[in-house]
Design an enzyme around this catalytic site. Structure first.
Site, PDB file in Angstrom:
ATOM      1  N   ASN A 280      -8.703   3.986  -1.383  1.00  0.00           N
ATOM      2  CA  ASN A 280      -7.291   4.220  -1.093  1.00  0.00           C
ATOM      3  C   ASN A 280      -6.777   2.980  -0.376  1.00  0.00           C
ATOM      4  O   ASN A 280      -7.075   2.765   0.789  1.00  0.00           O
ATOM      5  CB  ASN A 280      -7.164   5.473  -0.201  1.00  0.00           C
ATOM      6  CG  ASN A 280      -5.742   5.711   0.261  1.00  0.00           C
ATOM      7  OD1 ASN A 280      -4.810   5.072  -0.226  1.00  0.00           O
ATOM      8  ND2 ASN A 280      -5.576   6.633   1.196  1.00  0.00           N
ATOM      9  N   TRP A 281      -6.017   2.171  -1.118  1.00  0.00           N
ATOM     10  CA  TRP A 281      -5.569   0.892  -0.554  1.00  0.00           C
ATOM     11  C   TRP A 281      -4.343   1.046   0.350  1.00  0.00           C
ATOM     12  O   TRP A 281      -3.872   0.063   0.923  1.00  0.00           O
ATOM     13  CB  TRP A 281      -5.283  -0.102  -1.675  1.00  0.00           C
ATOM     14  CG  TRP A 281      -6.530  -0.730  -2.239  1.00  0.00           C
ATOM     15  CD1 TRP A 281      -7.805  -0.609  -1.758  1.00  0.00           C
ATOM     16  CD2 TRP A 281      -6.623  -1.601  -3.376  1.00  0.00           C
ATOM     17  NE1 TRP A 281      -8.678  -1.352  -2.509  1.00  0.00           N
ATOM     18  CE2 TRP A 281      -7.992  -1.963  -3.515  1.00  0.00           C
ATOM     19  CE3 TRP A 281      -5.699  -2.109  -4.293  1.00  0.00           C
ATOM     20  CZ2 TRP A 281      -8.435  -2.809  -4.534  1.00  0.00           C
ATOM     21  CZ3 TRP A 281      -6.141  -2.949  -5.300  1.00  0.00           C
ATOM     22  CH2 TRP A 281      -7.495  -3.288  -5.425  1.00  0.00           C
ATOM     23  N   LYS A 282      -3.800   2.257   0.414  1.00  0.00           N
ATOM     24  CA  LYS A 282      -2.643   2.509   1.304  1.00  0.00           C
ATOM     25  C   LYS A 282      -1.574   1.425   1.100  1.00  0.00           C
ATOM     26  O   LYS A 282      -1.405   0.949  -0.013  1.00  0.00           O
ATOM     27  CB  LYS A 282      -3.120   2.611   2.755  1.00  0.00           C
ATOM     28  CG  LYS A 282      -4.255   3.630   2.901  1.00  0.00           C
ATOM     29  CD  LYS A 282      -4.574   3.994   4.314  1.00  0.00           C
ATOM     30  CE  LYS A 282      -5.729   4.999   4.306  1.00  0.00           C
ATOM     31  NZ  LYS A 282      -6.044   5.512   5.628  1.00  0.00           N
TER      32      LYS A 282
ATOM     33  N   HIS B 231      -2.843  13.786   1.041  1.00  0.00           N
ATOM     34  CA  HIS B 231      -3.499  12.921   2.032  1.00  0.00           C
ATOM     35  C   HIS B 231      -2.902  13.193   3.418  1.00  0.00           C
ATOM     36  O   HIS B 231      -1.708  13.457   3.546  1.00  0.00           O
ATOM     37  CB  HIS B 231      -3.306  11.449   1.653  1.00  0.00           C
ATOM     38  CG  HIS B 231      -4.131  10.535   2.502  1.00  0.00           C
ATOM     39  ND1 HIS B 231      -3.715  10.112   3.748  1.00  0.00           N
ATOM     40  CD2 HIS B 231      -5.365  10.003   2.321  1.00  0.00           C
ATOM     41  CE1 HIS B 231      -4.657   9.341   4.278  1.00  0.00           C
ATOM     42  NE2 HIS B 231      -5.673   9.274   3.431  1.00  0.00           N
TER      43      HIS B 231
ATOM     44  N   GLU C  99      -2.027  11.345   5.775  1.00  0.00           N
ATOM     45  CA  GLU C  99      -0.865  10.531   6.170  1.00  0.00           C
ATOM     46  C   GLU C  99       0.414  11.059   5.513  1.00  0.00           C
ATOM     47  O   GLU C  99       1.490  11.000   6.111  1.00  0.00           O
ATOM     48  CB  GLU C  99      -1.118   9.048   5.825  1.00  0.00           C
ATOM     49  CG  GLU C  99      -2.100   8.443   6.821  1.00  0.00           C
ATOM     50  CD  GLU C  99      -2.987   7.346   6.268  1.00  0.00           C
ATOM     51  OE1 GLU C  99      -2.662   6.746   5.238  1.00  0.00           O
ATOM     52  OE2 GLU C  99      -4.050   7.105   6.892  1.00  0.00           O
TER      53      GLU C  99
ATOM     54  N   GLU D 245     -11.341  15.196   4.338  1.00  0.00           N
ATOM     55  CA  GLU D 245     -11.152  14.084   5.272  1.00  0.00           C
ATOM     56  C   GLU D 245     -10.702  14.627   6.617  1.00  0.00           C
ATOM     57  O   GLU D 245      -9.522  14.965   6.797  1.00  0.00           O
ATOM     58  CB  GLU D 245     -10.063  13.137   4.754  1.00  0.00           C
ATOM     59  CG  GLU D 245     -10.366  12.527   3.409  1.00  0.00           C
ATOM     60  CD  GLU D 245      -9.537  11.262   3.181  1.00  0.00           C
ATOM     61  OE1 GLU D 245     -10.139  10.202   3.084  1.00  0.00           O
ATOM     62  OE2 GLU D 245      -8.305  11.348   3.137  1.00  0.00           O
TER      63      GLU D 245
ATOM     64  N   GLY E 147      -9.421   6.190   9.627  1.00  0.00           N
ATOM     65  CA  GLY E 147      -8.949   4.932  10.205  1.00  0.00           C
ATOM     66  C   GLY E 147      -9.303   4.761  11.671  1.00  0.00           C
ATOM     67  O   GLY E 147      -8.780   3.885  12.345  1.00  0.00           O
TER      68      GLY E 147
ATOM     69  N   SER F  25     -13.522   6.847   7.653  1.00  0.00           N
ATOM     70  CA  SER F  25     -14.374   5.791   8.215  1.00  0.00           C
ATOM     71  C   SER F  25     -15.697   5.594   7.463  1.00  0.00           C
ATOM     72  O   SER F  25     -16.717   5.299   8.078  1.00  0.00           O
ATOM     73  CB  SER F  25     -14.615   6.033   9.711  1.00  0.00           C
ATOM     74  OG  SER F  25     -13.375   6.007  10.400  1.00  0.00           O
TER      75      SER F  25
ATOM     76  N   GLY G 132     -10.727   4.170   2.825  1.00  0.00           N
ATOM     77  CA  GLY G 132      -9.525   3.400   3.144  1.00  0.00           C
ATOM     78  C   GLY G 132      -9.897   1.975   3.525  1.00  0.00           C
ATOM     79  O   GLY G 132     -10.168   1.133   2.668  1.00  0.00           O
ATOM     80  N   GLY G 133      -9.961   1.713   4.817  1.00  0.00           N
ATOM     81  CA  GLY G 133     -10.173   0.356   5.338  1.00  0.00           C
ATOM     82  C   GLY G 133     -11.275  -0.435   4.652  1.00  0.00           C
ATOM     83  O   GLY G 133     -11.077  -1.606   4.277  1.00  0.00           O
TER      84      GLY G 133
END
Ligand code: PGA
Length: 254
Positions: free
Chosen positions: A8-10, A101, A103, A173, A179, A218, A239-240
């Site tokens: 997930n490149w956000k 998600h 967010e 999640e 994150g 994470s 993500g990150g």
């Protein structure tokens, strides 16, 4: 079924960044026999999808790589300023969408009913869906893990006929692990995934055992192998650590 390793490149990456990362990722995956056993999925920013698709199409070598969008509005078209329709996403070559998600739920206030409408609409339009669920720290500490997961998954009952193990996956999640660098412990992941599995079996009977359940929050190259080896963990949503090709390639092949 193959483990589903999703990025997930956000809100990161221009078109050039996205294509460079994908080109490097592809080259790294082609060097690993393990990569052919994985299904790899990138949730790209909208603006990079059309060009990223070209890189994905050239990847070859038995690498199963697909592109998805991180959001959309569940309508054909209309006066929805700032929104993107599934038809527009299909037009640029996305085949997956991300729904629910944390967010989207917490930063943008998406309700359970909007998440449900989006899921139904995406499946109707022929998209594959990663459907995210997860509890906040407050909910976990109040002993509400199972109740929250049950509530978030309840809407799937109405989609019984439309979803299957190929076109649908759940991502568990925990909000407190996204994150933050705080990965859930193995026991916490096992417990939550067992609860999700039980709820899916209650809703879908046999099919509930086949749906893939991804873990997200994470995930890093160093913890990915241990996480994907756990019971009821059928992949990851990253993500990150998915933003760099080398880091994500190590996760995919973990
Ligand atoms: P993270 O994000 O890997 O950076 O924790 C996961 C996600 O938001 O899907």
């Amino acid at each position: 079924m193959a483990k589903l390793m999703a990025a997930n490149w956000k809100m990161y990456k221009t078109r050039t960044d996205a294509c460079e990362t994908l080109t490097a990722l592809c080259a790294l995956l082609q060097q690993s026999p393990m990569a052919q056993e994985r299904e790899v999925l990138i949730f790209s920013p909208f603006t990079a999808i059309a060009e990223a698709v070209k890189v994905v199409e050239q990847c070859g070598n038995g690498i199963q790589l697909s592109l998805g969008a991180q959001n959309f509005y569940p309508a054909v078209e209309g006066a929805f300023t700032g929104e993107i329709s599934p038809a527009m996403l299909k037009d640029v070559g996305a085949t997956w969408v991300l729904v629910g998600h944390s967010e989207r739920r917490h930063v943008f206030g998406e309700s359970l009913s909007l998440v449900q409408d989006k899921t139904a609409y995406a499946l109707e339009q022929g998209f594959n869906v990663v459907f995210c669920v997860g509890e906040s720290l407050e909910e976990r500490e109040a002993g509400k893990l199972e109740a929250i997961l049950t509530q978030q998954l309840a809407s799937l009952a109405s989609l019984k006929e439309k979803l299957n193990a190929q076109n649908f996956a759940i991502a568990y999640e925990p909000v407190w692990a996204i994150g933050t660098g705080k990965v859930a412990g193995e026991q916490e992941i096992l417990e939550a995934h067992a609860i999700v599995r039980k709820i899916l079996q209650n809703i879908f009977s046999e099919k509930g055992s086949q749906l893939r359940i991804l873990y997200g929050g994470s995930v890093k190259p160093d913890n990915a192998a241990a996480i994907v080896a756990l019971d009821n963990v059928d992949g990851v949503l990253v993500g990150g650590a998915s933003l760099q090709a080398e880091s994500f390639a190590r996760i995919v092949t973990a």
